[in-house]
Scaffold this motif. Sequence first.
Motif, short mmCIF file in Angstrom:
data_model
loop_
_atom_site.label_atom_id
_atom_site.label_comp_id
_atom_site.label_asym_id
_atom_site.label_seq_id
_atom_site.Cartn_x
_atom_site.Cartn_y
_atom_site.Cartn_z
N ILE A 136 40.99 -12.65 -13.86
CA ILE A 136 41.73 -13.91 -14.04
C ILE A 136 43.18 -13.61 -14.43
N VAL A 139 46.35 -14.89 -12.50
CA VAL A 139 47.26 -15.81 -13.18
C VAL A 139 48.68 -15.24 -13.25
N SER A 140 48.78 -13.95 -13.60
CA SER A 140 50.10 -13.34 -13.73
C SER A 140 50.82 -13.30 -12.38
N ALA A 193 51.79 -16.97 -11.45
CA ALA A 193 52.93 -17.47 -12.24
C ALA A 193 54.22 -16.80 -11.78
N PHE A 214 50.06 -24.67 -16.75
CA PHE A 214 51.35 -23.96 -16.76
C PHE A 214 52.43 -24.83 -16.11
N VAL A 266 49.44 -15.24 -20.67
CA VAL A 266 49.72 -14.32 -19.57
C VAL A 266 50.68 -14.97 -18.57
N ALA A 267 50.41 -16.25 -18.24
CA ALA A 267 51.26 -16.96 -17.28
C ALA A 267 52.69 -17.07 -17.80
N ASP A 313 45.90 -20.15 -25.99
CA ASP A 313 45.23 -19.99 -24.69
C ASP A 313 45.70 -18.67 -24.08
N THR A 326 44.50 -22.84 -15.42
CA THR A 326 45.63 -22.29 -16.17
C THR A 326 46.95 -22.57 -15.47
N ILE A 327 46.99 -22.33 -14.17
CA ILE A 327 48.24 -22.53 -13.44
C ILE A 327 48.62 -24.02 -13.41
N PHE A 348 45.11 -17.06 -21.25
CA PHE A 348 45.61 -16.96 -19.87
C PHE A 348 46.95 -17.70 -19.72
N MET A 349 47.13 -18.75 -20.51
CA MET A 349 48.44 -19.41 -20.53
C MET A 349 49.49 -18.43 -21.06
N ARG A 392 39.17 -20.93 -13.38
CA ARG A 392 39.92 -20.82 -14.63
C ARG A 392 41.39 -20.49 -14.36
#
Lengths: 451, 314
Positions: free
Chosen positions: B277, B281-282, B285, B309, A280-281, A275, B305-306, A277-278, B301
């Motif tokens: 995105i 997201v960055s 997070a 996460f 990236v997180a 994933d 994701t978060i 975007f995961m 999205r």
Amino acid sequence: MAMSGLDIYKLTPKTNCKECGFPTCMAFAMKVAAGGVEISKCSHMSDDAMAKLSESTAPLMKVVTFGKGETECKLGGEIVLFRHEKTFVNRNRFAVLLSDAMSQEQIDAKIANMKNVDYVRIGEEMRVEIAALQYVGNKDAYLSLVNKVKASGLKVAYMLVCPDISVLKEALELVKDELPIVFGADSNNYQEMVALVKDLKLPLGLKAPSLAELYDLVENVQKLDYKELLLDIGSASAREAFTNAVQIRRTALKEQDRTFGYPSVVFVNELAKGDKFMEVALASLFTMKYGSLIVMDDMDYARALPLFGLRQNIYTDPQKPMRVEPEFYPINNPGDNSPVLITVDFALTYFVVSGEVERSKVPAWLGIPDAGGYSVLTAWAAGKFSGSVIAKFIKESGIESKTKCRKLIIPGKVAVLKGDIQDSLPDWEVIIGPDEAMHLPKFLRTMEGIN
Amino acid sequence: MAFKTSVQKYSGSIYNLELGTGENTLALGGQNVFPFYSFDGDTGSGVKIGLEILDIYPENWADGLKSIYGSAAENTVEWAKYTEEKFAPDFICLRFEGADPNGLNKSVEECATLAKKVANAVKLPLVIAGTQNYEKDLKLFEKVAEELEGKNILLLSAVEDNYKTVAAAGVTAYKHKVAAESSVDINLAKQLNILINQLEVKNENIIMNVGTAPVGYGFEYVASTIDRIRLAALGQNDKTLQMPIITPVSFDTWNVKESASTEEDSPEWGCQEERGIAMEVSTAASVIAVGSDAVVLRHPRSAETIRAFMDNLK
């Protein structure tokens, strides 16, 4: 335990001979205690004192170096858990993972992205620094992968992720001159692994199923007198990896236990399970906290823009503001009729102002004189952003030959400078801009007669 | 020697705070450790995720976002319902961009009526964001607070220039919660909290919005400010800094060129929506990693994701 400056002073010859470059032994001792200079700078210490000191004044976290020439990187050497306490030192590095299980198309696409993402942001080169090459089981394919990356022209250091000693030996023959990282030794093969890397002093990545077992493994490797190490924080779950990253760093810096005083490796590609975007997180999380070498599945611009920007921010020394190079920056493709704006060289100011000018879509020249790296009002108050600084910059920068337009827009907050600048630059029309950058688009569009 | 887990105990903890009413009541705060440091102690209620919607059609939003909401975005009430049903965030952030005096300058009465309709149409707690013009926000928040009495919403945000009215009307008169906004400086954050306390508004009714920046744009100031706030709150038991923190991530990240530049303008950067995105997201997070208890996001999205996460780190 750490020794105080006074403890160290007691061990010096106290002759104030100045050979170390300090005026007194006391001054030298203080600097050693603060970690600012190596004890070996003093050549008059007794062997006894020296042994005692090098043990206790050695950095709590080792600096590990790999790569050669322009691919050389340093990891580790961190001294604090929070950046405001002093600074973070050696920025984390990004790797992209390639393996012999991937198709040629997959490998080519990742290499193409690594080549494509290569740019400079506020004086720092932004690119993937490491190719992590993973052996999954096909020896011929693996060796040809190593050769392929070597021949690709990529500016990268190598990390050989290969538990098979015989394959590793062959792969190492191909890239050993580039001083690669070797990954990963475990409790079964560490002796052979250490034997393989010891002569070249290559960094060796260690992995174990738990933190307790990793700790034992480090102790065993250290008994072989090897200390060029990287520690894998595990890929079982993000939670476990994060816990391990924090525990390793804290054990080294807070508990002052050098057994864990090594940089970490995190396989974010495995944690994110495909994933993007995961990925990236998680890469952001480990950039914030205690990931040293972050392995990614791929690095395109969508990943690179936030991650490299974040890293640059977090590894900025809090005592030194981020500055941009003094010069004229073209925005929206300005020509010889485009107006000129002036602001300071504090990177944050530059980014906000240039972003707003971009948003206005008005072509313009943005001039950044050397203003000490402060914000507009601070630079003005310190005399670094004065009428004469601005006038001198306009005259010496050659902007007068780049544009025939003689409109010079200054920040609204330093409206008071208008007269000064006008006197020094009689050919120019000095215009007071808005107080806040966010009003620039409207201001510029009105000035240029665009709706 | 064997490895021993390093544990750090703190004397302070973050206040518990609730938003909304009934079964969708949202709990924030309660932790006495840094984010995800479960080996040290109690990680509290965890991070809450909100999605941003506007009182007007989101003309300036990225095309990808507009197509996700389609015609629902033409009617704010429908938009809120759609968001609740389809994306199930923890809260909805209704932002009154149309009230901006430099824009449509909608009247506060009109805004308050709309806020009430939205509040009646959804079950999720509401966060009301203003125009960032403090004079207009003062009137806007006062009126919205009055219309939504009993809904236990959050007013985002009171600043130094309008906190007296916003906090007094919002919390004291109509029993809502207030966000105290400062600009990335621990001393300013502390000072504003103390000033609001002096209006007899208790800490349990205050959330901090300590300011934010997208990653790459001075995010180190955000990170160090929140680090220092949490070290003071937990380590020194400083009660004036023990409020939960909310960060409106989307308000900034979508404006920087990494997100805003079209594929036409920056072909080498690739898909614009993905960049937007990724920036969101960055930043989210990263701000969660230092201690934000709630984030406002724009792209579904990003929210998804978060959420995942957070689950991965639980």
